[in-house]
Scaffold this motif. Structure first.
Motif, PDB file in Angstrom:
ATOM      1  N   ILE A  30      36.809  31.226  31.638  1.00 20.22           N
ATOM      2  CA  ILE A  30      37.066  31.161  33.081  1.00 20.22           C
ATOM      3  C   ILE A  30      35.988  31.981  33.781  1.00 20.22           C
ATOM      4  O   ILE A  30      35.649  33.089  33.334  1.00 20.22           O
ATOM      5  CB  ILE A  30      38.479  31.702  33.399  1.00 20.22           C
ATOM      6  N   LYS A  31      35.449  31.405  34.866  1.00 19.28           N
ATOM      7  CA  LYS A  31      34.395  32.116  35.615  1.00 19.28           C
ATOM      8  C   LYS A  31      34.966  32.583  36.949  1.00 19.28           C
ATOM      9  O   LYS A  31      35.684  31.843  37.617  1.00 19.28           O
ATOM     10  CB  LYS A  31      33.215  31.187  35.891  1.00 19.28           C
ATOM     11  N   ILE A  32      34.598  33.809  37.300  1.00 25.41           N
ATOM     12  CA  ILE A  32      35.066  34.373  38.580  1.00 25.41           C
ATOM     13  C   ILE A  32      33.836  34.827  39.354  1.00 25.41           C
ATOM     14  O   ILE A  32      33.046  35.646  38.851  1.00 25.41           O
ATOM     15  CB  ILE A  32      35.989  35.590  38.330  1.00 25.41           C
ATOM     16  N   GLN A  33      33.669  34.298  40.550  1.00 25.36           N
ATOM     17  CA  GLN A  33      32.565  34.728  41.415  1.00 25.36           C
ATOM     18  C   GLN A  33      33.161  35.232  42.720  1.00 25.36           C
ATOM     19  O   GLN A  33      33.917  34.514  43.380  1.00 25.36           O
ATOM     20  CB  GLN A  33      31.604  33.560  41.673  1.00 25.36           C
ATOM     21  N   ASN A  34      32.841  36.450  43.065  1.00 26.31           N
ATOM     22  CA  ASN A  34      33.389  37.029  44.292  1.00 26.31           C
ATOM     23  C   ASN A  34      32.327  37.125  45.380  1.00 26.31           C
ATOM     24  O   ASN A  34      31.134  37.260  45.079  1.00 26.31           O
ATOM     25  CB  ASN A  34      33.941  38.433  44.016  1.00 26.31           C
ATOM     26  N   GLU A  35      32.760  37.097  46.613  1.00 27.39           N
ATOM     27  CA  GLU A  35      31.870  37.356  47.756  1.00 27.39           C
ATOM     28  C   GLU A  35      32.582  38.337  48.678  1.00 27.39           C
ATOM     29  O   GLU A  35      33.816  38.373  48.707  1.00 27.39           O
ATOM     30  CB  GLU A  35      31.576  36.065  48.528  1.00 27.39           C
ATOM     31  N   GLY A  36      31.801  39.128  49.421  1.00 22.16           N
ATOM     32  CA  GLY A  36      32.399  40.122  50.313  1.00 22.16           C
ATOM     33  C   GLY A  36      33.072  41.227  49.525  1.00 22.16           C
ATOM     34  O   GLY A  36      33.995  41.889  50.010  1.00 22.16           O
ATOM     35  N   SER A  37      32.616  41.415  48.295  1.00 23.44           N
ATOM     36  CA  SER A  37      33.254  42.372  47.380  1.00 23.44           C
ATOM     37  C   SER A  37      32.221  42.890  46.401  1.00 23.44           C
ATOM     38  O   SER A  37      31.361  42.140  45.953  1.00 23.44           O
ATOM     39  CB  SER A  37      34.348  41.635  46.602  1.00 23.44           C
ATOM     40  N   SER A  38      32.303  44.186  46.073  1.00 22.92           N
ATOM     41  CA  SER A  38      31.463  44.688  44.985  1.00 22.92           C
ATOM     42  C   SER A  38      32.303  45.499  44.004  1.00 22.92           C
ATOM     43  O   SER A  38      31.782  46.254  43.205  1.00 22.92           O
ATOM     44  CB  SER A  38      30.309  45.526  45.539  1.00 22.92           C
ATOM     45  N   SER A  39      33.630  45.351  44.085  1.00 17.56           N
ATOM     46  CA  SER A  39      34.481  46.056  43.124  1.00 17.56           C
ATOM     47  C   SER A  39      35.426  45.078  42.441  1.00 17.56           C
ATOM     48  O   SER A  39      35.879  44.106  43.063  1.00 17.56           O
ATOM     49  CB  SER A  39      35.253  47.182  43.806  1.00 17.56           C
ATOM     50  N   VAL A  40      35.677  45.370  41.178  1.00 12.97           N
ATOM     51  CA  VAL A  40      36.521  44.496  40.355  1.00 12.97           C
ATOM     52  C   VAL A  40      37.452  45.385  39.542  1.00 12.97           C
ATOM     53  O   VAL A  40      37.011  46.379  38.957  1.00 12.97           O
ATOM     54  CB  VAL A  40      35.639  43.654  39.396  1.00 12.97           C
ATOM     55  N   VAL A  41      38.731  45.017  39.526  1.00 16.12           N
ATOM     56  CA  VAL A  41      39.704  45.795  38.752  1.00 16.12           C
ATOM     57  C   VAL A  41      40.051  45.008  37.489  1.00 16.12           C
ATOM     58  O   VAL A  41      40.252  43.787  37.559  1.00 16.12           O
ATOM     59  CB  VAL A  41      40.983  46.039  39.581  1.00 16.12           C
ATOM     60  N   VAL A  42      40.079  45.692  36.371  1.00 16.72           N
ATOM     61  CA  VAL A  42      40.486  45.053  35.108  1.00 16.72           C
ATOM     62  C   VAL A  42      41.692  45.817  34.591  1.00 16.72           C
ATOM     63  O   VAL A  42      41.652  47.050  34.479  1.00 16.72           O
ATOM     64  CB  VAL A  42      39.338  45.071  34.067  1.00 16.72           C
ATOM     65  N   TRP A  43      42.761  45.074  34.293  1.00 21.54           N
ATOM     66  CA  TRP A  43      44.016  45.731  33.910  1.00 21.54           C
ATOM     67  C   TRP A  43      44.766  44.934  32.844  1.00 21.54           C
ATOM     68  O   TRP A  43      44.918  43.725  32.961  1.00 21.54           O
ATOM     69  CB  TRP A  43      44.919  45.895  35.145  1.00 21.54           C
ATOM     70  N   ASN A  44      45.174  45.653  31.805  1.00 20.55           N
ATOM     71  CA  ASN A  44      46.205  45.140  30.888  1.00 20.55           C
ATOM     72  C   ASN A  44      47.096  46.334  30.527  1.00 20.55           C
ATOM     73  O   ASN A  44      46.598  47.378  30.110  1.00 20.55           O
ATOM     74  CB  ASN A  44      45.595  44.524  29.626  1.00 20.55           C
TER      75      ASN A  44
END
Ligand code: TA6
Length: 287
Positions: A225-239
Motif C-alpha cells: 500500500i502506498k501513502i502520499q501526503n500533502e500539506g504534511s511533513s509528519s507521520v505517526v506509526v503505531w502498533n
C-alpha cells in the motif's frame, strides 16, 4: 451509488459503491470505516469489537484527530492548553458532521464532502470559530482531504491526524519503507531518535516522524500500500502490541496482529498556525 443507511441503534452512515471500490463513512466523525477495492483484502482495518455508539470513536478506519493530535499536551511548548480532561485526539472524531456535497464523478469515482463548524459546545473545549471539511474521493485510490478554515478574527494553532488503521495479513509480515534516516519522537521512551532502515514490528511502536515528504510504503506479504501526503511533513506509526492491546477499548487481545496505523499528520513540530480567513489542507492519497 450513494446510499444513506442506519444501524439498528440509529448510527448513520453513507455507503458508496462504484466500479472501483466500496466505502462506508459515518456522519459521526466523518469517519471512513470501510474502503475496499473490488479485488484483494480491505485496505482499512476495522475492529470486530468496534462500538458504533454515539460519542465513542470507531476503532478502525480513519478517525479524524482534530484540532489536536494526542493530548493537548502534545502541542508545542508555550501554546498548550493546560486542561488534561480535554478529549484525546480532539473532538472532531466524535462530533456529528453534515454531508455537504456528493458527486458521482464517473463510473469509477465518487466524491463526498462532509463539514463541521464551531458550536457552543466546541467553543467551550476550544475557543475558536472554524469550518472543517473532509473531502473524500473513492476510486482505485482513496483520497482524503481535511481542510481547516479559520473563521475567527485571530490566528489559531492546530495539530491533527488522519489516524489511518491499515488491514494487514499479520504484523510479523509487514515493514514500512520511506522513513529511513528520518528523525522521530518515540512516545514510549519520550526520546528523540533517528530511524535506521525500514520499520519492522516485534514490540509496541508509537512514533511521530518529522520531515517526511516522500511516499511511504506498507509492504505486506502479498501487497504493497502506498501513502502520499500533502500539506504534511509528519507521520505517526503505531502498533499497540500485546500488553497495550489488552488495555485498549474496542480491541480483542489479538487485534494488534491484524492492524498497523500509519497516520498522515501535522503533529508536534509540524503544527500549523492558521490566520483569520485562511485555510490549511492535509491530504492523504492511499492506493
Ligand atoms: O497515534 C497513536 C496513538 O496516539 C497511540 O498512542 C494510541 O494509544 C492511539 O493513538 C489510539 O488512541 P485512541 O484515543 O483512539 O484510543
Amino acid at each position: 451509488m450513494i446510499e444513506h443507511k442506519k444501524l439498528i441503534n440509529g448510527f448513520e452512515y453513507i455507503e458508496i459503491k462504484n466500479t472501483s471500490a466500496t466505502a462506508k463513512i459515518a456522519l459521526q466523525g466523518a469517519h471512513i470505516f470501510e474502503y475496499k477495492r473490488h479485488y484483494g483484502n480491505p485496505v482499512l482495518w476495522l475492529s470486530e469489537s468496534s462500538d458504533f455508539e454515539h460519542m465513542k470513536s470507531i476503532r478502525g478506519g480513519i478517525p479524524v484527530c482534530w484540532p489536536w493530535f494526542g493530548t493537548p499536551r502534545a502541542l508545542p511548548s508555550g501554546r498548550m492548553p493546560k486542561d488534561e480532561s480535554l478529549p484525546q485526539h480532539g473532538f472532531a472524531r466524535t462530533a456529528m458532521w453534515k454531508l455537504k456535497n456528493t458527486n458521482e464523478t464517473d463510473a469509477n469515482s465518487t466524491e463526498v464532502t462532509f463539514s463541521l463548524s464551531h458550536t457552543p459546545e466546541s467553543l467551550k473545549l476550544w475557543p475558536h470559530r472554524f469550518e472543517l471539511e473532509l473531502h473524500v474521493i473513492v476510486s482505485d485510490t482513496l483520497t482524503v482531504e481535511l481542510k481547516t478554515t479559520n473563521l475567527d478574527d485571530k490566528a489559531f494553532l492546530i495539530t491533527q491526524a488522519l489516524h489511518t488503521y491499515f488491514d494487514i495479513s499479520h504484523i510479523s509480515h509487514v515493514r514500512v519503507k520511506g522513513l529511513d534516516k528520518k528523525p522521530y519522537f518515540d512516545a514510549l521512551s519520550m526520546k528523540e531518535k533517528i530511524q535506521d532502515g525500514d520499520i519492522i514490528f516485534n514490540r509496541e511502536i508509537d512514533r511521530v516522524y518529522q520531515d517526511v515528504y516522500g511516499k511511504i510504503l506498507l509492504i505486506d506479504k502479498n501487497r504493497t500500500i502506498k501513502i502520499q501526503n500533502e500539506g504534511s511533513s509528519s507521520v505517526v506509526v503505531w502498533n499497540p502490541w500485546v500488553d497495550k492491546c489488552k488495555r485498549m477499548s474496542a480491541m480483542k487481545p489479538s487485534s494488534y496482529e491484524g492492524m498497523v496505523c500509519i497516520e498522515s499528520a501535522n503533529a508536534f513540530d509540524d503544527a500549523r498556525i492558521i490566520k483569520p480567513n485562511e485555510s490549511h489542507t492535509l491530504k492523504a492519497m492511499i492506493n
